[in-house]
Design a protein around this motif. Structure first.
Motif, mmCIF file in Angstrom:
data_model
loop_
_atom_site.group_PDB
_atom_site.id
_atom_site.type_symbol
_atom_site.label_atom_id
_atom_site.label_comp_id
_atom_site.label_asym_id
_atom_site.label_seq_id
_atom_site.Cartn_x
_atom_site.Cartn_y
_atom_site.Cartn_z
ATOM 1 N N VAL A 26 0.848 -1.194 0.000
ATOM 2 C CA VAL A 26 0.000 0.000 0.000
ATOM 3 C C VAL A 26 0.885 1.246 0.000
ATOM 4 O O VAL A 26 1.862 1.331 0.750
ATOM 5 N N VAL A 27 0.554 2.205 -0.860
ATOM 6 C CA VAL A 27 1.268 3.486 -0.895
ATOM 7 C C VAL A 27 0.266 4.606 -0.655
ATOM 8 O O VAL A 27 -0.925 4.476 -0.934
ATOM 9 N N ARG A 28 0.761 5.697 -0.127
ATOM 10 C CA ARG A 28 -0.092 6.872 0.045
ATOM 11 C C ARG A 28 -0.213 7.616 -1.268
ATOM 12 O O ARG A 28 0.758 7.763 -2.008
ATOM 13 N N GLY A 29 -1.391 8.114 -1.542
ATOM 14 C CA GLY A 29 -1.578 8.898 -2.751
ATOM 15 C C GLY A 29 -1.734 8.034 -3.987
ATOM 16 O O GLY A 29 -2.314 6.948 -3.955
ATOM 17 N N THR A 30 -1.163 8.519 -5.084
ATOM 18 C CA THR A 30 -1.321 7.881 -6.384
ATOM 19 C C THR A 30 -0.189 6.887 -6.635
ATOM 20 O O THR A 30 0.988 7.271 -6.601
ATOM 21 N N PRO A 31 -0.505 5.622 -6.882
ATOM 22 C CA PRO A 31 0.560 4.649 -7.179
ATOM 23 C C PRO A 31 1.319 5.032 -8.445
ATOM 24 O O PRO A 31 0.729 5.559 -9.404
ATOM 25 N N GLY A 58 -11.717 3.247 0.259
ATOM 26 C CA GLY A 58 -11.935 4.514 -0.446
ATOM 27 C C GLY A 58 -10.632 5.142 -0.890
ATOM 28 O O GLY A 58 -10.532 5.654 -2.023
ATOM 29 N N ARG A 59 -9.612 5.117 -0.031
ATOM 30 C CA ARG A 59 -8.314 5.694 -0.403
ATOM 31 C C ARG A 59 -7.657 4.884 -1.516
ATOM 32 O O ARG A 59 -7.049 5.458 -2.439
ATOM 33 N N ALA A 60 -7.774 3.553 -1.434
ATOM 34 C CA ALA A 60 -7.203 2.713 -2.492
ATOM 35 C C ALA A 60 -7.880 2.998 -3.824
ATOM 36 O O ALA A 60 -7.214 3.105 -4.867
#
Length: 487
Positions: A343-348, A392-394
Motif C-alpha cells: 500500500v502506498v499513500r496517494g497515487t501509485p 476509499g483511499r485505495a
C-alpha cells in the motif's frame, strides 16, 4: 446409517464443491451441496451491475488441456459445454523508459521502443530457450503429477530429474534467459498475480509463462461463470440438490466421527461424510469443535502461510485510446516489482489491469468497456482490520493512476471487493485470494483426507495451484479419496 450408503454433504458450491459433488453423484452416492451465498459459483462466477459483467475472482483460463481432461473425468464434454475464445493479445508491459513489451505466442511476442528489432530477437530467443528447456517438465506436471492425489513420493518420483530447475528463484531464472533489464521486467510482470516479489518466488512459478507459450490464455464465450454453470447443470441433471443461502455454522462430530452439520439457522442435517471445500483454516478455526480438530490439521493451520489480500476495483465506462491487450502492466525494473504489492499513500506510480471486454464485447454495453484491477492490501493481520475508508483511499489513488494512462476515461459504474467483502461474500478465509501463498511448499497444504472419520477437505488450501483446473481437481480428488475409504 452406514458410511457406505449415507448421504454426503458438500460444503461450498464453487469449482471444488461442484466437482466433488458431481464425482460422488456419478459414483451412486446421495449428495447435498450447501452454499452460503445466494448463487453457486464461488470465485469462478460473474456479477452484473448496470449492464456490465464483472468477475468475482478468476479472470481467465490457463492450461485448457488440463481443464478438458478434468471435465472428461467427470463425464462432461468441456468444448461442448464451455466454448473458449483465445486471447489474441494477452499481455502488454510498459516500462518507465518508454519500452513496451508484448508477450504471447512465441512469434507474436515483440518489443516497441529503442532497438526494437534487436530486443525482439532477444525476447523471442529467450522465450524459445525457456520453452525448450521447461517443456518436458510442463508435460510431466500435466500428465503425471497434477491429475493425481498430491503425494510427495509420486511428485519426487516423477520430477526428481527436474529438482535443480525447480529449486531456484524466479528472478534468477528470468535473468538467465533474458539479459536485457526491460525484458526481465516484462517477463517478471507475468508473476504479478501471485502478490509476491519475483525474488521471493521459486522458479516453478514460471510455469504460468510456459502455459502462455504452450497453450495461450482463454476466456469462455459466456464469461468465467460458464465453467461453474456447466458443473451446476450437470448436477441438476443428476438430481443433486444445491441449496444456496445455507451457511454451515458447524460440522457435528460424534464418538465415531462426523455425523452431520448444523446450519446458521439451527437446522441440522445428518451425514456420515462431509467434504468441506471452504478453506482448511475455516474448518479448523470455525467449523469443528476444538476438541475434534485432528492435530495434523491444527499444525497446518498454524504454520501454512496465507496468500496476499487485495481490493478488486472494477470499472465500467468509456476508455478512449485503450490498448487491445487483455492484461496491461506499467511496472518498474524486476527487482522493484514487489513494491506493487505494498500500500502506498496517494497515487501509485505503477499499475496493472485487465480488460475482459477486449476479448468479450458482451461484458459491456456497446461502445463501452470493463477494466478490472487489484489494489494491494498490506500491513494488516486480519481482514477485519481493513476499513471502508482504506478501500476509499485505495480506489481514489488507483483511479488517479489509471487516469494518467487513460486521461479521457468516463467511468459510469464502480464496484469494489475488499478483504472483508472477499471474506463475507466470496467466503475466502481472511480475504486471502488464494488461501495458501503461491510458491509455498506442497507440505504446507491441508490433505484431502483428514484423521477425523468422515471428514474430507477440498478447495484452495488443499492443492498446490490456484487456477481453475487445479481447483476442480481438488474437489474431484477429495471425492475419490472418500470413495476409496468405502471400497
Amino acid at each position: 446409517m452406514s458410511r457406505h450408503t449415507a448421504p454426503v454433504i458438500v460444503i461450498g458450491a464453487g469449482l471444488s464443491g461442484l466437482s466433488a459433488a458431481l464425482a460422488m453423484a456419478r459414483a451412486g452416492r446421495a449428495v447435498t451441496v450447501l452454499e452460503a451465498a445466494d448463487p453457486p459459483g464461488g470465485c469462478c462466477s460473474t456479477t452484473q451491475v448496470d449492464g456490465y459483467t464483472f468477475n468475482n475472482g478468476a479472470v481467465y483460463v490457463a492450461v485448457p488441456s488440463l481443464l478438458r481432461r478434468t471435465f472428461e473425468r467427470l463425464g462432461l464434454d468441456f468444448d461442448a459445454d464451455v466454448p473458449l475464445v483465445s486471447i489474441d493479445h494477452p499481455h502488454e508491459t510498459h516500462l518507465d523508459d518508454g519500452t513496451v513489451v508484448h508477450l504471447g505466442a512465441l512469434d507474436a511476442s515483440w518489443v516497441e521502443g529503442a532497438r526494437a528489432a534487436d530486443r525482439t530477437a532477444l525476447l523471442r530467443n529467450g522465450l524459445r530457450r525457456l520453452q525448450q528447456d521447461w517443456q518436458p517438465l510442463y508435460r510431466r506436471l500435466l500428465d503425471d503429477v497434477l491429475p493425481f492425489e498430491p503425494s510427495l513420493p509420486r511428485t519426487l518420483g516423477q520430477l526428481w530429474r527436474y529438482l535443480p530447475m525447480l529449486a531456484g528463484r524466479a528472478d534468477r531464472l528470468i535473468a538467465r534467459y533474458f539479459p536485457d533489464p526491460a525484458l526481465q521486467a516484462a517477463v517478471a510482470s507475468i508473476l504479478l498475480y501471485t502478490g509476491t516479489a519475483p525474488q521471493r518466488l521459486p522458479s516453478s512459478q514460471l510455469i504460468g509463462l510456459l502455459a502462455l507459450l504452450e497453450e495461450g490464455f482463454h476466456l469462455p464465450e459466456a464469461g468465467m461463470g460458464a465453467i461453474t454453470a456447466a458443473l451446476h447443470r450437470a448436477l441438476q441433471a443428476q438430481g443433486v440438490s444445491v441449496r444456496c443461502g445455507c451457511k454451515v455454522a458447524r460440522i457435528d462430530v460424534g464418538a465415531d466421527g462426523v455425523n452431520g452439520v448444523t446450519l446458521a439457522d439451527g437446522e441440522q442435517l445428518q451425514a456420515r461424510d462431509v467434504i468441506a471445500t471452504c478453506a482448511g483454516f475455516a474448518v479448523v478455526n470455525h467449523l469443528l469443535p476444538p476438541q475434534a480438530v485432528p492435530r495434523a490439521m491444527q499444525r497446518t493451520a498454524r504454520k501454512a502461510p496465507l496468500s496476499h489480500r487485495a481490493v478488486a476495483v472494477q470499472l465500467g465506462g468509456r476508455f478512449e485510446a485503450m490498448s487491445s491487450a487483455f492484461i496491461v502492466n506499467h511496472v518498474p525494473e524486476m527487482r522493484r516489482q514487489g513494491e506493487l504489492h505494498q500500500v502506498v499513500r496517494g497515487t501509485p506510480r505503477w499499475l496493472s489491469w485487465t480488460s475482459p471486454s477486449q476479448v468479450l464485447s458482451r461484458v459491456a454495453p456497446e461502445g463501452r468497456a470493463v477494466i478490472e484491477l487489484y489494489a494491494p492490501v498490506s500491513g494488516i493481520e486480519h481482514a477485519s482490520e481493513w476499513t471502508p475508508a482504506m478501500t476509499g483511499r485505495a480506489l481514489e489513488g488507483h483511479l488517479a493512476a489509471l487516469r494518467k494512462h487513460l486521461p479521457s476515461m468516463d467511468i459510469e459504474t464502480v464496484r469494489t471487493l475488499d478483504p472483508p467483502a472477499f471474506e463475507s461474500e466470496r467466503h475466502l478465509y481472511e480475504g486471502a485470494l488464494y488461501g495458501i501463498a503461491p510458491g509455498a511448499n506442497p507440505n504446507a497444504y491441508f490433505p484431502h483426507r483428514s484423521a477425523l472419520p468422515g471428514l474430507h477437505v477440498a478447495g484452495q488450501t488443499t492443492y498446490p495451484g490456484f487456477g481453475v483446473p487445479t481447483a476442480m481437481l481438488s474437489g474431484l480428488q477429495a471425492a475419490e479419496s472418500l470413495l476409496s475409504v468405502h471400497r
